[in-house]
Scaffold this motif. Structure first.
Motif, PDB file in Angstrom:
ATOM      1  N   ASP A 162       7.024   2.361 -14.992  1.00 43.69           N
ATOM      2  CA  ASP A 162       6.955   1.296 -15.994  1.00 43.69           C
ATOM      3  C   ASP A 162       5.878   0.274 -15.654  1.00 43.69           C
ATOM      4  OD1 ASP A 162       8.984   2.337 -17.622  1.00 43.69           O
ATOM      5  OD2 ASP A 162      10.550   1.272 -16.526  1.00 43.69           O
ATOM      6  N   SER A 163       5.746  -0.061 -14.365  1.00 43.09           N
ATOM      7  CA  SER A 163       4.795  -1.087 -13.944  1.00 43.09           C
ATOM      8  C   SER A 163       3.406  -0.532 -13.649  1.00 43.09           C
ATOM      9  CB  SER A 163       5.316  -1.790 -12.685  1.00 43.09           C
ATOM     10  OG  SER A 163       5.278  -0.894 -11.577  1.00 43.09           O
ATOM     11  N   GLY A 164       3.305   0.782 -13.474  1.00 40.97           N
ATOM     12  CA  GLY A 164       2.037   1.387 -13.081  1.00 40.97           C
ATOM     13  C   GLY A 164       1.900   1.511 -11.574  1.00 40.97           C
ATOM     14  N   PHE A 165       2.904   1.030 -10.848  1.00 41.78           N
ATOM     15  CA  PHE A 165       2.880   1.072  -9.385  1.00 41.78           C
ATOM     16  C   PHE A 165       4.255   1.500  -8.873  1.00 41.78           C
ATOM     17  CE2 PHE A 165      -0.431  -1.927 -10.627  1.00 41.78           C
ATOM     18  CZ  PHE A 165      -1.514  -1.420  -9.925  1.00 41.78           C
ATOM     19  N   ALA A 166       4.462   1.383  -7.574  1.00 39.47           N
ATOM     20  CA  ALA A 166       5.732   1.763  -6.957  1.00 39.47           C
ATOM     21  C   ALA A 166       6.855   0.892  -7.481  1.00 39.47           C
ATOM     22  CB  ALA A 166       5.640   1.637  -5.439  1.00 39.47           C
ATOM     23  N   GLU A 167       8.001   1.524  -7.740  1.00 38.61           N
ATOM     24  CA  GLU A 167       9.196   0.831  -8.195  1.00 38.61           C
ATOM     25  C   GLU A 167      10.348   1.815  -8.129  1.00 38.61           C
ATOM     26  OE1 GLU A 167       7.913  -0.133 -12.104  1.00 38.61           O
ATOM     27  OE2 GLU A 167       8.330   1.850 -12.893  1.00 38.61           O
ATOM     28  N   PRO A 168      11.592   1.346  -8.079  1.00 37.45           N
ATOM     29  CA  PRO A 168      12.711   2.274  -8.124  1.00 37.45           C
ATOM     30  C   PRO A 168      12.629   3.116  -9.404  1.00 37.45           C
ATOM     31  CG  PRO A 168      13.478   0.088  -7.521  1.00 37.45           C
ATOM     32  CD  PRO A 168      12.035  -0.044  -7.946  1.00 37.45           C
ATOM     33  N   GLY A 169      12.822   4.409  -9.252  1.00 42.42           N
ATOM     34  CA  GLY A 169      12.750   5.314 -10.392  1.00 42.42           C
ATOM     35  C   GLY A 169      11.368   5.879 -10.646  1.00 42.42           C
ATOM     36  N   CYS A 170      10.364   5.411  -9.931  1.00 43.51           N
ATOM     37  CA  CYS A 170       9.007   5.942 -10.064  1.00 43.51           C
ATOM     38  C   CYS A 170       9.019   7.423  -9.667  1.00 43.51           C
ATOM     39  CB  CYS A 170       8.061   5.164  -9.162  1.00 43.51           C
ATOM     40  SG  CYS A 170       6.373   5.769  -9.115  1.00 43.51           S
ATOM     41  N   VAL A 171       8.354   8.259 -10.468  1.00 37.80           N
ATOM     42  CA  VAL A 171       8.248   9.683 -10.194  1.00 37.80           C
ATOM     43  C   VAL A 171       6.772  10.031 -10.126  1.00 37.80           C
ATOM     44  CG1 VAL A 171       8.719  12.006 -11.082  1.00 37.80           C
ATOM     45  CG2 VAL A 171      10.395  10.178 -11.420  1.00 37.80           C
ATOM     46  N   PHE A 172       6.395  10.853  -9.141  1.00 33.85           N
ATOM     47  CA  PHE A 172       5.012  11.329  -9.114  1.00 33.85           C
ATOM     48  C   PHE A 172       4.965  12.749  -8.601  1.00 33.85           C
ATOM     49  CE2 PHE A 172       5.857   8.774  -5.394  1.00 33.85           C
ATOM     50  CZ  PHE A 172       5.219   9.376  -4.325  1.00 33.85           C
ATOM     51  N   ASP A 212       3.580  22.594  -6.367  1.00 34.87           N
ATOM     52  CA  ASP A 212       3.453  21.148  -6.419  1.00 34.87           C
ATOM     53  C   ASP A 212       4.729  20.494  -5.877  1.00 34.87           C
ATOM     54  OD1 ASP A 212       1.046  21.568  -7.653  1.00 34.87           O
ATOM     55  OD2 ASP A 212       1.706  20.936  -9.640  1.00 34.87           O
ATOM     56  N   ALA A 213       4.589  19.253  -5.419  1.00 34.34           N
ATOM     57  CA  ALA A 213       5.743  18.483  -4.934  1.00 34.34           C
ATOM     58  C   ALA A 213       6.084  17.403  -5.943  1.00 34.34           C
ATOM     59  CB  ALA A 213       5.431  17.846  -3.584  1.00 34.34           C
ATOM     60  N   LEU A 214       7.367  17.240  -6.197  1.00 31.10           N
ATOM     61  CA  LEU A 214       7.871  16.177  -7.050  1.00 31.10           C
ATOM     62  C   LEU A 214       8.475  15.113  -6.141  1.00 31.10           C
ATOM     63  CD1 LEU A 214       9.451  16.148 -10.368  1.00 31.10           C
ATOM     64  CD2 LEU A 214      10.883  15.243  -8.540  1.00 31.10           C
ATOM     65  N   TRP A 215       8.100  13.875  -6.351  1.00 33.29           N
ATOM     66  CA  TRP A 215       8.560  12.760  -5.537  1.00 33.29           C
ATOM     67  C   TRP A 215       9.316  11.781  -6.431  1.00 33.29           C
ATOM     68  CZ3 TRP A 215       6.415  12.217  -0.397  1.00 33.29           C
ATOM     69  CH2 TRP A 215       5.410  13.130  -0.095  1.00 33.29           C
ATOM     70  N   LEU A 225       0.312  13.225 -11.512  1.00 33.27           N
ATOM     71  CA  LEU A 225       1.018  12.465 -12.527  1.00 33.27           C
ATOM     72  C   LEU A 225       1.831  11.381 -11.845  1.00 33.27           C
ATOM     73  CD1 LEU A 225       2.144  12.163 -15.480  1.00 33.27           C
ATOM     74  CD2 LEU A 225       3.941  13.749 -14.778  1.00 33.27           C
ATOM     75  N   VAL A 226       1.833  10.188 -12.417  1.00 29.79           N
ATOM     76  CA  VAL A 226       2.680   9.102 -11.934  1.00 29.79           C
ATOM     77  C   VAL A 226       3.418   8.539 -13.145  1.00 29.79           C
ATOM     78  CG1 VAL A 226       2.787   6.834 -10.817  1.00 29.79           C
ATOM     79  CG2 VAL A 226       1.086   8.507 -10.052  1.00 29.79           C
ATOM     80  N   LEU A 227       4.753   8.546 -13.094  1.00 29.42           N
ATOM     81  CA  LEU A 227       5.580   7.959 -14.149  1.00 29.42           C
ATOM     82  C   LEU A 227       6.159   6.655 -13.615  1.00 29.42           C
ATOM     83  CD1 LEU A 227       7.484  11.180 -15.239  1.00 29.42           C
ATOM     84  CD2 LEU A 227       5.505  10.143 -16.341  1.00 29.42           C
ATOM     85  N   LEU A 252       0.813  -1.220   0.000  1.00 32.98           N
ATOM     86  CA  LEU A 252       0.000   0.000   0.000  1.00 32.98           C
ATOM     87  C   LEU A 252       0.846   1.270   0.000  1.00 32.98           C
ATOM     88  CD1 LEU A 252      -2.767  -1.098   2.511  1.00 32.98           C
ATOM     89  CD2 LEU A 252      -2.945  -0.936   0.017  1.00 32.98           C
ATOM     90  N   LEU A 253       2.157   1.143   0.168  1.00 32.51           N
ATOM     91  CA  LEU A 253       3.060   2.296   0.156  1.00 32.51           C
ATOM     92  C   LEU A 253       3.473   2.570  -1.286  1.00 32.51           C
ATOM     93  CD1 LEU A 253       5.203   1.403   3.284  1.00 32.51           C
ATOM     94  CD2 LEU A 253       3.210   2.904   3.143  1.00 32.51           C
ATOM     95  N   CYS A 254       2.529   3.065  -2.042  1.00 29.26           N
ATOM     96  CA  CYS A 254       2.655   3.216  -3.490  1.00 29.26           C
ATOM     97  C   CYS A 254       1.857   4.452  -3.892  1.00 29.26           C
ATOM     98  CB  CYS A 254       2.078   1.958  -4.148  1.00 29.26           C
ATOM     99  SG  CYS A 254       1.728   2.096  -5.897  1.00 29.26           S
ATOM    100  N   PRO A 255       2.360   5.272  -4.809  1.00 32.30           N
ATOM    101  CA  PRO A 255       1.624   6.485  -5.175  1.00 32.30           C
ATOM    102  C   PRO A 255       0.240   6.204  -5.751  1.00 32.30           C
ATOM    103  CG  PRO A 255       3.430   6.107  -6.709  1.00 32.30           C
ATOM    104  CD  PRO A 255       3.600   5.138  -5.584  1.00 32.30           C
ATOM    105  N   VAL A 256       0.043   5.043  -6.348  1.00 32.95           N
ATOM    106  CA  VAL A 256      -1.264   4.678  -6.885  1.00 32.95           C
ATOM    107  C   VAL A 256      -2.142   4.068  -5.796  1.00 32.95           C
ATOM    108  CG1 VAL A 256      -2.457   3.217  -8.568  1.00 32.95           C
ATOM    109  CG2 VAL A 256      -0.321   4.374  -9.198  1.00 32.95           C
ATOM    110  N   ARG A 257      -1.616   3.134  -5.040  1.00 32.10           N
ATOM    111  CA  ARG A 257      -2.409   2.405  -4.025  1.00 32.10           C
ATOM    112  C   ARG A 257      -2.709   3.240  -2.787  1.00 32.10           C
ATOM    113  NH1 ARG A 257      -1.838  -3.341  -3.273  1.00 32.10           N
ATOM    114  NH2 ARG A 257      -3.804  -2.919  -2.233  1.00 32.10           N
ATOM    115  N   GLU A 258      -1.959   4.328  -2.560  1.00 34.46           N
ATOM    116  CA  GLU A 258      -2.239   5.161  -1.382  1.00 34.46           C
ATOM    117  C   GLU A 258      -3.641   5.756  -1.429  1.00 34.46           C
ATOM    118  OE1 GLU A 258       0.569   7.825   0.331  1.00 34.46           O
ATOM    119  OE2 GLU A 258       2.249   6.525  -0.137  1.00 34.46           O
ATOM    120  N   ALA A 259      -4.214   5.887  -2.604  1.00 34.10           N
ATOM    121  CA  ALA A 259      -5.584   6.400  -2.723  1.00 34.10           C
ATOM    122  C   ALA A 259      -6.590   5.488  -2.019  1.00 34.10           C
ATOM    123  CB  ALA A 259      -5.957   6.558  -4.195  1.00 34.10           C
TER     124      ALA A 259
END
Length: 105
Positions: A48-58, A66-69, A44-46, A27-34
């Motif tokens: 490859d997998s659509g979920f949390a991963e190394p290199g994920c930017v949101f 705005d905050a960049l993560w 925005l979530v960048l 659940l510690l994921c920019p998509v699943r936190e919702a």
């Protein structure tokens, strides 16, 4: 060039959750936190997998900026993650999370 010593602040705490660490970690994921954070809506979530991963930017909306993560670590086996949060001209922060089981379950 101007070089200044940064103002640094460090906080840490331990939180006890009544759930298996693996379930919490997913659940510690920019998509699943919702699923568990009220009004969590990244702009925005960048990924490859659509979920949390190394290199994920949101990017999350903020006032006034705005905050960049940037997710620098996401290790399912070790149950560890690290995220850098940048609000230009305001703050740069590093958030590290490590989960571990407690007790029998």
């Amino acid at each position: 060039m101007r070089v200044e010593k940064p103002n640094r602040v460090s906080h840490s705490y331990t939180q006890h959750l009544d759930a298996p660490p693996q379930a919490v970690f997913e659940l510690l994921c920019p998509v699943r936190e919702a699923e568990w954070v009220n009004d969590w809506r990244p702009k925005l979530v960048l990924s490859d997998s659509g979920f949390a991963e190394p290199g994920c930017v949101f990017i999350t909306p903020g006032i006034p900026e705005d905050a960049l993560w940037l997710m620098t670590e996401y290790d399912r086996d070790a149950l560890r993650l690290e995220i850098l949060k940048v609000i230009p001209g305001v703050v740069v922060g590093r958030i590290s999370v490590a989960l571990a089981p407690e007790g029998d379950d």
